[in-house]
Scaffold this motif. Structure first.
Motif, PDB file in Angstrom:
ATOM      1  N   LEU A  91      34.734  41.841  -6.835  1.00 14.44           N
ATOM      2  CA  LEU A  91      35.634  42.197  -7.720  1.00 14.44           C
ATOM      3  C   LEU A  91      35.432  43.295  -8.373  1.00 14.44           C
ATOM      4  N   GLU A  92      36.390  44.392  -8.836  1.00 10.13           N
ATOM      5  CA  GLU A  92      36.072  45.418  -9.723  1.00 10.13           C
ATOM      6  C   GLU A  92      35.313  45.164 -10.896  1.00 10.13           C
ATOM      7  N   ASN A  93      34.525  45.892 -11.367  1.00  9.13           N
ATOM      8  CA  ASN A  93      34.009  45.481 -12.589  1.00  9.13           C
ATOM      9  C   ASN A  93      33.279  44.140 -12.858  1.00  9.13           C
ATOM     10  N   GLN A  94      32.689  43.607 -11.857  1.00  9.67           N
ATOM     11  CA  GLN A  94      32.077  42.041 -11.909  1.00  9.67           C
ATOM     12  C   GLN A  94      30.659  42.286 -11.390  1.00  9.67           C
ATOM     13  N   THR A  95      29.669  42.520 -12.367  1.00 12.43           N
ATOM     14  CA  THR A  95      28.298  42.569 -11.982  1.00 12.43           C
ATOM     15  C   THR A  95      27.627  41.428 -11.093  1.00 12.43           C
ATOM     16  N   ASN A  96      26.720  41.627 -10.360  1.00 14.04           N
ATOM     17  CA  ASN A  96      26.016  40.610  -9.445  1.00 14.04           C
ATOM     18  C   ASN A  96      24.814  41.200  -9.147  1.00 14.04           C
ATOM     19  N   ASN A  97      23.791  41.044 -10.017  1.00 15.60           N
ATOM     20  CA  ASN A  97      22.472  41.733  -9.711  1.00 15.60           C
ATOM     21  C   ASN A  97      21.899  41.296  -8.719  1.00 15.60           C
ATOM     22  N   ARG A  98      21.975  39.921  -8.367  1.00 12.41           N
ATOM     23  CA  ARG A  98      21.118  39.496  -7.380  1.00 12.41           C
ATOM     24  C   ARG A  98      21.548  40.098  -5.907  1.00 12.41           C
ATOM     25  N   LEU A  99      22.962  39.985  -5.910  1.00 14.77           N
ATOM     26  CA  LEU A  99      23.512  40.916  -4.850  1.00 14.77           C
ATOM     27  C   LEU A  99      23.332  42.045  -4.374  1.00 14.77           C
ATOM     28  N   PHE A 100      23.220  42.867  -5.577  1.00 18.37           N
ATOM     29  CA  PHE A 100      22.867  44.383  -5.480  1.00 18.37           C
ATOM     30  C   PHE A 100      21.479  44.464  -5.161  1.00 18.37           C
ATOM     31  N   ILE A 101      20.387  43.755  -5.572  1.00 13.87           N
ATOM     32  CA  ILE A 101      19.018  43.826  -4.880  1.00 13.87           C
ATOM     33  C   ILE A 101      19.038  43.482  -3.567  1.00 13.87           C
ATOM     34  N   LEU A 102      19.627  42.233  -3.267  1.00 17.68           N
ATOM     35  CA  LEU A 102      19.631  42.019  -1.947  1.00 17.68           C
ATOM     36  C   LEU A 102      20.347  42.947  -0.992  1.00 17.68           C
ATOM     37  N   LEU A 103      21.279  43.900  -1.189  1.00 21.02           N
ATOM     38  CA  LEU A 103      22.099  44.865  -0.549  1.00 21.02           C
ATOM     39  C   LEU A 103      20.921  45.940  -0.671  1.00 21.02           C
ATOM     40  N   LEU A 141      19.219  47.032   3.096  1.00 23.60           N
ATOM     41  CA  LEU A 141      19.311  48.579   3.664  1.00 23.60           C
ATOM     42  C   LEU A 141      17.860  49.125   4.103  1.00 23.60           C
ATOM     43  N   HIS A 142      16.859  48.957   3.301  1.00 23.80           N
ATOM     44  CA  HIS A 142      15.595  49.119   3.419  1.00 23.80           C
ATOM     45  C   HIS A 142      15.223  48.737   4.653  1.00 23.80           C
ATOM     46  N   LEU A 143      15.324  47.258   5.031  1.00 23.03           N
ATOM     47  CA  LEU A 143      14.634  46.809   5.940  1.00 23.03           C
ATOM     48  C   LEU A 143      15.517  47.168   7.070  1.00 23.03           C
ATOM     49  N   TYR A 144      16.518  47.684   7.322  1.00 26.59           N
ATOM     50  CA  TYR A 144      17.024  48.550   8.251  1.00 26.59           C
ATOM     51  C   TYR A 144      16.493  49.697   8.875  1.00 26.59           C
ATOM     52  N   SER A 195      15.435  29.851  -0.251  1.00 24.28           N
ATOM     53  CA  SER A 195      14.345  29.757  -1.055  1.00 24.28           C
ATOM     54  C   SER A 195      13.471  31.041  -1.377  1.00 24.28           C
ATOM     55  N   ASN A 196      13.703  32.092  -0.550  1.00 25.50           N
ATOM     56  CA  ASN A 196      12.804  33.220  -0.591  1.00 25.50           C
ATOM     57  C   ASN A 196      13.565  34.421  -0.532  1.00 25.50           C
ATOM     58  N   ASP A 197      13.016  35.612  -1.421  1.00 23.87           N
ATOM     59  CA  ASP A 197      13.782  36.833  -1.090  1.00 23.87           C
ATOM     60  C   ASP A 197      13.724  37.215   0.150  1.00 23.87           C
ATOM     61  N   ILE A 198      14.414  38.346   0.677  1.00 20.35           N
ATOM     62  CA  ILE A 198      14.907  38.771   1.888  1.00 20.35           C
ATOM     63  C   ILE A 198      13.660  39.510   2.541  1.00 20.35           C
ATOM     64  N   LEU A 199      12.773  40.153   1.711  1.00 15.66           N
ATOM     65  CA  LEU A 199      11.616  40.923   2.300  1.00 15.66           C
ATOM     66  C   LEU A 199      10.686  39.937   2.618  1.00 15.66           C
ATOM     67  N   GLN A 200      10.532  38.805   1.894  1.00 14.72           N
ATOM     68  CA  GLN A 200       9.332  37.826   2.550  1.00 14.72           C
ATOM     69  C   GLN A 200      10.127  37.125   3.714  1.00 14.72           C
ATOM     70  N   CYS A 201      11.387  36.627   3.781  1.00 13.69           N
ATOM     71  CA  CYS A 201      12.014  36.330   5.038  1.00 13.69           C
ATOM     72  C   CYS A 201      11.872  37.086   6.186  1.00 13.69           C
ATOM     73  N   SER A 202      11.745  38.522   5.880  1.00 17.62           N
ATOM     74  CA  SER A 202      11.797  39.543   7.071  1.00 17.62           C
ATOM     75  C   SER A 202      10.456  39.382   7.752  1.00 17.62           C
ATOM     76  N   LYS A 203       9.288  38.546   7.069  1.00 15.37           N
ATOM     77  CA  LYS A 203       8.212  38.466   7.691  1.00 15.37           C
ATOM     78  C   LYS A 203       8.040  37.228   8.922  1.00 15.37           C
ATOM     79  N   ALA A 204       8.994  36.402   8.841  1.00 11.00           N
ATOM     80  CA  ALA A 204       9.288  35.164   9.824  1.00 11.00           C
ATOM     81  C   ALA A 204       9.297  35.620  10.937  1.00 11.00           C
ATOM     82  N   LYS A 205       8.827  35.169  11.978  1.00  3.22           N
ATOM     83  CA  LYS A 205       8.963  35.456  13.420  1.00  3.22           C
ATOM     84  C   LYS A 205       9.871  34.051  13.992  1.00  3.22           C
TER      85      LYS A 205
END
Length: 257
Positions: A104-116, A120-123, A202-212
């Motif tokens: 929604l407009e003007n509704q913060t979500n810092n966890r989602l911001f960091i995830l995004l 994008l960095h991982l891509y 249970s883990n951030d996406i940077l950690q998850c990216s290391k899984a095979k």
């Protein structure tokens, strides 16, 4: 006049008049907003790089009526390389549209911001399984907007002794063998897929990216999440993913696969 500094990511950029751009920004301090970047299309504009799709920047914003105006910006990461990789571009377009359509407009979500930003960095990284990363994004996205599926216990009776579990999107997650007998539309799920979902949540996406992760488990996770998103998130836009699948299928035909 209100002046604010915040980090933001460009979710959409639409040309307005000759050289101006209206940006849809997902920001740390304001959530999703619309902001006018005047003159951003000029070659020598200081706003040019930070007005591109996916750009991650520090923005100085001035509030004008119901809209913001970008008065200054400093690029943190352009993610420009994404545009040269059709797979990365398709997935990045998909997840930014997912965020744009579900916040929604003007509704913060810092966890989602960091995830995004992290996704994008991982891509842009070599040797990263972009399909798996997108599935991990979807699962964590559902958690961060309040629709986290239950994966570590039965969502019917609460037992952790799942036996041979199934997954039911309408019930909100995993069902044990007994509860699944009283439910319709159950989906078979491999116990490894279930464990992977628990690991991702249970883990951030940077950690998850290391899984095979095997292609089969990624496929099964994608099948489940597609149905889950269609139930709990309005207007899921799959156009970019359908285009990617069409291109990949054509490549397979060309190779005689």
């Amino acid at each position: 006049m209100i002046i604010l500094n915040t980090q933001g990511i460009v979710l959409k950029a639409v040309r307005y008049e000759e050289n101006d751009v209206i940006l849809t920004l997902f920001t740390r301090k304001l959530g999703k907003i619309a902001a006018l970047a005047k003159g951003a299309k000029k070659n020598k504009s200081s706003l040019l790089s930070s007005s591109q799709l996916f750009s991650y920047s520090n923005y100085t914003l001035k509030k004008q009526g119901s809209m913001y105006r970008v008065s200054q910006s400093d690029i943190i990461k352009s993610f420009y390389d994404i545009s040269y990789d059709i797979e990365a571009f398709s997935y990045a377009t998909y997840i930014t549209k997912l965020v744009e359509g579900s916040t929604l407009e003007n509704q913060t979500n810092n966890r989602l911001f960091i995830l995004l930003a992290q996704t994008l960095h991982l891509y842009t990284q070599p040797d990263v399984d972009k399909k798996y990363i997108t599935r991990a994004f979807e699962l964590k996205f559902l958690d961060y907007i309040g629709f986290k599926p239950v994966v570590n216990r039965c969502c019917g009776c609460g037992t952790k002794n799942l036996g041979k579990p199934t997954f039911n999107v309408y019930e909100g997650g995993t069902l044990c063998k007994i509860c699944s007998e009283n439910s319709e539309n159950n989906l078979d799920i491999d116990i490894t897929t279930l464990k992977l979902m628990e690991y991702i949540l249970s883990n951030d996406i940077l950690q998850c990216s290391k899984a095979k992760v095997s292609k089969y488990i990624t496929y099964e996770l994608g099948k489940i999440l597609k149905q889950y998103l269609n139930i709990y998130v309005d207007n899921v836009n799959l156009k970019s993913l359908n285009l990617l699948q069409s291109i990949q299928n054509n490549k397979g035909v060309d190779k005689g696969e």
